[in-house]
Design a protein around this motif. Structure first.
Motif, PDB file in Angstrom:
ATOM      1  N   PHE A  77     -43.693   4.291  45.997  1.00 53.61           N
ATOM      2  CA  PHE A  77     -42.591   3.634  45.294  1.00 53.61           C
ATOM      3  C   PHE A  77     -41.286   4.025  45.985  1.00 53.61           C
ATOM      4  CE2 PHE A  77     -42.681   7.820  43.448  1.00 53.61           C
ATOM      5  CZ  PHE A  77     -41.378   8.114  43.099  1.00 53.61           C
ATOM      6  N   VAL A  78     -40.220   3.320  45.651  1.00 50.34           N
ATOM      7  CA  VAL A  78     -38.941   3.574  46.315  1.00 50.34           C
ATOM      8  C   VAL A  78     -37.876   3.896  45.275  1.00 50.34           C
ATOM      9  CG1 VAL A  78     -37.143   2.665  47.832  1.00 50.34           C
ATOM     10  CG2 VAL A  78     -39.530   1.996  48.194  1.00 50.34           C
ATOM     11  N   PHE A  79     -37.304   5.096  45.379  1.00 50.04           N
ATOM     12  CA  PHE A  79     -36.143   5.444  44.566  1.00 50.04           C
ATOM     13  C   PHE A  79     -34.936   4.930  45.326  1.00 50.04           C
ATOM     14  CE2 PHE A  79     -32.716   8.008  42.901  1.00 50.04           C
ATOM     15  CZ  PHE A  79     -33.025   8.113  41.555  1.00 50.04           C
ATOM     16  N   ALA A  80     -34.542   3.688  45.002  1.00 54.70           N
ATOM     17  CA  ALA A  80     -33.560   2.965  45.817  1.00 54.70           C
ATOM     18  C   ALA A  80     -32.127   3.284  45.415  1.00 54.70           C
ATOM     19  CB  ALA A  80     -33.814   1.459  45.720  1.00 54.70           C
ATOM     20  N   ALA A  81     -31.591   4.362  45.968  1.00 55.64           N
ATOM     21  CA  ALA A  81     -30.196   4.725  45.709  1.00 55.64           C
ATOM     22  C   ALA A  81     -29.537   5.132  47.025  1.00 55.64           C
ATOM     23  CB  ALA A  81     -30.121   5.852  44.691  1.00 55.64           C
ATOM     24  N   LEU A 133     -30.659   8.107  50.692  1.00 52.62           N
ATOM     25  CA  LEU A 133     -31.501   7.446  51.692  1.00 52.62           C
ATOM     26  C   LEU A 133     -32.712   8.302  52.023  1.00 52.62           C
ATOM     27  CD1 LEU A 133     -29.251   5.766  54.431  1.00 52.62           C
ATOM     28  CD2 LEU A 133     -30.744   4.676  52.758  1.00 52.62           C
ATOM     29  N   LEU A 134     -32.486   9.599  52.186  1.00 49.74           N
ATOM     30  CA  LEU A 134     -33.578  10.514  52.510  1.00 49.74           C
ATOM     31  C   LEU A 134     -34.591  10.557  51.368  1.00 49.74           C
ATOM     32  CD1 LEU A 134     -34.832  12.637  54.364  1.00 49.74           C
ATOM     33  CD2 LEU A 134     -33.362  14.360  53.273  1.00 49.74           C
ATOM     34  N   PHE A 135     -34.097  10.605  50.137  1.00 47.89           N
ATOM     35  CA  PHE A 135     -34.994  10.638  48.980  1.00 47.89           C
ATOM     36  C   PHE A 135     -35.790   9.338  48.875  1.00 47.89           C
ATOM     37  CE2 PHE A 135     -35.764  10.727  44.256  1.00 47.89           C
ATOM     38  CZ  PHE A 135     -36.620  11.823  44.300  1.00 47.89           C
ATOM     39  N   ALA A 136     -35.135   8.206  49.179  1.00 46.57           N
ATOM     40  CA  ALA A 136     -35.836   6.910  49.165  1.00 46.57           C
ATOM     41  C   ALA A 136     -36.962   6.911  50.192  1.00 46.57           C
ATOM     42  CB  ALA A 136     -34.849   5.783  49.460  1.00 46.57           C
ATOM     43  N   LEU A 137     -36.698   7.476  51.369  1.00 42.54           N
ATOM     44  CA  LEU A 137     -37.703   7.533  52.423  1.00 42.54           C
ATOM     45  C   LEU A 137     -38.878   8.406  52.004  1.00 42.54           C
ATOM     46  CD1 LEU A 137     -38.177   6.441  55.275  1.00 42.54           C
ATOM     47  CD2 LEU A 137     -37.076   8.492  56.169  1.00 42.54           C
ATOM     48  N   ILE A 138     -38.583   9.537  51.376  1.00 44.30           N
ATOM     49  CA  ILE A 138     -39.647  10.446  50.922  1.00 44.30           C
ATOM     50  C   ILE A 138     -40.507   9.789  49.851  1.00 44.30           C
ATOM     51  CG2 ILE A 138     -40.103  12.616  49.703  1.00 44.30           C
ATOM     52  CD1 ILE A 138     -37.580  13.744  51.081  1.00 44.30           C
ATOM     53  N   THR A 139     -39.861   9.162  48.863  1.00 44.50           N
ATOM     54  CA  THR A 139     -40.623   8.539  47.776  1.00 44.50           C
ATOM     55  C   THR A 139     -41.438   7.346  48.251  1.00 44.50           C
ATOM     56  OG1 THR A 139     -38.716   7.155  47.142  1.00 44.50           O
ATOM     57  CG2 THR A 139     -38.982   9.269  46.001  1.00 44.50           C
ATOM     58  N   SER A 140     -41.004   6.693  49.328  1.00 43.31           N
ATOM     59  CA  SER A 140     -41.739   5.522  49.833  1.00 43.31           C
ATOM     60  C   SER A 140     -43.155   5.909  50.267  1.00 43.31           C
ATOM     61  CB  SER A 140     -40.979   4.864  50.988  1.00 43.31           C
ATOM     62  OG  SER A 140     -40.964   5.694  52.136  1.00 43.31           O
ATOM     63  N   PHE A 141     -43.325   7.140  50.739  1.00 45.26           N
ATOM     64  CA  PHE A 141     -44.659   7.598  51.144  1.00 45.26           C
ATOM     65  C   PHE A 141     -45.546   7.883  49.933  1.00 45.26           C
ATOM     66  CE2 PHE A 141     -42.251   8.489  55.022  1.00 45.26           C
ATOM     67  CZ  PHE A 141     -43.130   8.022  55.995  1.00 45.26           C
ATOM     68  N   VAL A 191     -32.711   1.095  56.468  1.00 41.65           N
ATOM     69  CA  VAL A 191     -33.540   2.183  55.950  1.00 41.65           C
ATOM     70  C   VAL A 191     -34.268   1.768  54.668  1.00 41.65           C
ATOM     71  CG1 VAL A 191     -33.538   4.544  55.058  1.00 41.65           C
ATOM     72  CG2 VAL A 191     -32.090   3.956  57.003  1.00 41.65           C
ATOM     73  N   ILE A 192     -33.570   1.075  53.762  1.00 41.16           N
ATOM     74  CA  ILE A 192     -34.215   0.641  52.523  1.00 41.16           C
ATOM     75  C   ILE A 192     -35.323  -0.378  52.811  1.00 41.16           C
ATOM     76  CG2 ILE A 192     -33.849  -0.722  50.430  1.00 41.16           C
ATOM     77  CD1 ILE A 192     -33.150   2.188  50.107  1.00 41.16           C
ATOM     78  N   SER A 193     -35.106  -1.251  53.786  1.00 40.24           N
ATOM     79  CA  SER A 193     -36.153  -2.201  54.186  1.00 40.24           C
ATOM     80  C   SER A 193     -37.380  -1.446  54.681  1.00 40.24           C
ATOM     81  CB  SER A 193     -35.632  -3.128  55.283  1.00 40.24           C
ATOM     82  OG  SER A 193     -34.570  -3.934  54.832  1.00 40.24           O
ATOM     83  N   LEU A 194     -37.143  -0.438  55.507  1.00 39.45           N
ATOM     84  CA  LEU A 194     -38.242   0.389  56.017  1.00 39.45           C
ATOM     85  C   LEU A 194     -38.975   1.083  54.876  1.00 39.45           C
ATOM     86  CD1 LEU A 194     -39.782   1.649  58.393  1.00 39.45           C
ATOM     87  CD2 LEU A 194     -38.012   3.421  58.494  1.00 39.45           C
ATOM     88  N   CYS A 195     -38.218   1.566  53.897  1.00 41.77           N
ATOM     89  CA  CYS A 195     -38.827   2.251  52.752  1.00 41.77           C
ATOM     90  C   CYS A 195     -39.764   1.326  51.983  1.00 41.77           C
ATOM     91  CB  CYS A 195     -37.743   2.788  51.823  1.00 41.77           C
ATOM     92  SG  CYS A 195     -36.808   4.181  52.486  1.00 41.77           S
ATOM     93  N   PHE A 196     -39.329   0.101  51.720  1.00 44.03           N
ATOM     94  CA  PHE A 196     -40.178  -0.842  50.993  1.00 44.03           C
ATOM     95  C   PHE A 196     -41.397  -1.238  51.830  1.00 44.03           C
ATOM     96  CE2 PHE A 196     -36.535  -1.521  48.142  1.00 44.03           C
ATOM     97  CZ  PHE A 196     -37.189  -1.573  46.926  1.00 44.03           C
ATOM     98  N   ALA A 197     -41.234  -1.306  53.143  1.00 45.25           N
ATOM     99  CA  ALA A 197     -42.369  -1.612  54.012  1.00 45.25           C
ATOM    100  C   ALA A 197     -43.400  -0.496  53.949  1.00 45.25           C
ATOM    101  CB  ALA A 197     -41.887  -1.812  55.452  1.00 45.25           C
TER     102      ALA A 197
END
Length: 213
Positions: free
Chosen positions: A88-92, A77-85, A18-24
């Motif tokens: 940036f990624v809140f990676a926690a 994870l959900l917050f990281a996914l939201i912020t990726s859009f 999921v974090i990889s997807l977020c950074f992508a």
């Protein structure tokens, strides 16, 4: 001796994907084809950065005789996914929980700083490889791909180190700061400068400056 539970391995794999997807997403925007193309390259940097960051915490915890286990934080994870859009990624995505009846600020600080230190070292390794292959990358698609992977690895690991060293909430930075202000300020300054360089001049220009070209 390193020991992992089945649930810990599951949580690490889910968080890694999921974090990889977020950074992508953060790097490619909403272009699905670009995300899919970038995802395998980012997974190298995130795989090394995220997994080894957490193992750094786990290793130091177990070195002091504590049991430590990574646990997923679904809301993170959900917050990281939201912020990726938002770019940036809140990676926690979770954390290594150390089980102890009592722990000094020094030991807690040393356990906490292990993860960001791993990210800083990995970022410098990626940068070193990028420097060594840059000239060849100008003429070879294989070396160009290696350079891209290393550039992403440098950027992601620098960011992960700087982010985790922020003295906010339960992030590593709060515990390191409680232990030793001097060590905290030096490490966050190094990680911050590395992150700013990747976000401003970019890895390619940074490599060119190092090479003097």
């Amino acid at each position: 001796m390193f020991k992992f539970t089945s649930s810990e391995v599951r949580d690490l794999i889910i968080a890694f994907i999921v974090i990889s997807l977020c950074f992508a997403i953060a790097n490619a925007g909403r272009d699905v084809n670009a995300i899919l193309s970038l995802l395998p390259l980012i997974m190298v940097g995130v795989g090394a950065g995220f997994i080894l960051h957490e193992l750094g915490h786990k290793f130091v915890s177990m070195k002091y005789g504590y049991w430590a286990e990574f646990k997923l934080w679904p809301q993170g994870l959900l917050f990281a996914l939201i912020t990726s859009f938002l770019g940036f990624v809140f990676a926690a995505p979770g954390a290594v929980y150390t089980y102890a009846n009592y722990m000094t600020d020094e030991i807690n600080g040393k356990i906490s700083i292990a993860g960001p230190i791993v990210n800083i070292i990995l970022a410098l390794i990626f940068l070193g490889i990028a420097v060594s292959v840059y000239q060849s990358a100008l003429y070879s698609e294989t070396y160009a791909l290696i350079f891209i992977v290393c550039a992403l690895g440098y950027s992601i690991n620098s960011f992960l180190a700087a982010f985790n060293l922020l003295p906010i909430g339960n992030l590593d930075g709060s515990k390191v700061l409680n232990w030793n202000f001097g060590i905290w300020i030096v490490t966050i300054a190094i990680a911050g400068i590395m992150t700013v360089l990747s976000m401003t001049i970019g890895v390619q220009d940074l490599v060119r400056i190092i090479l003097g070209i």
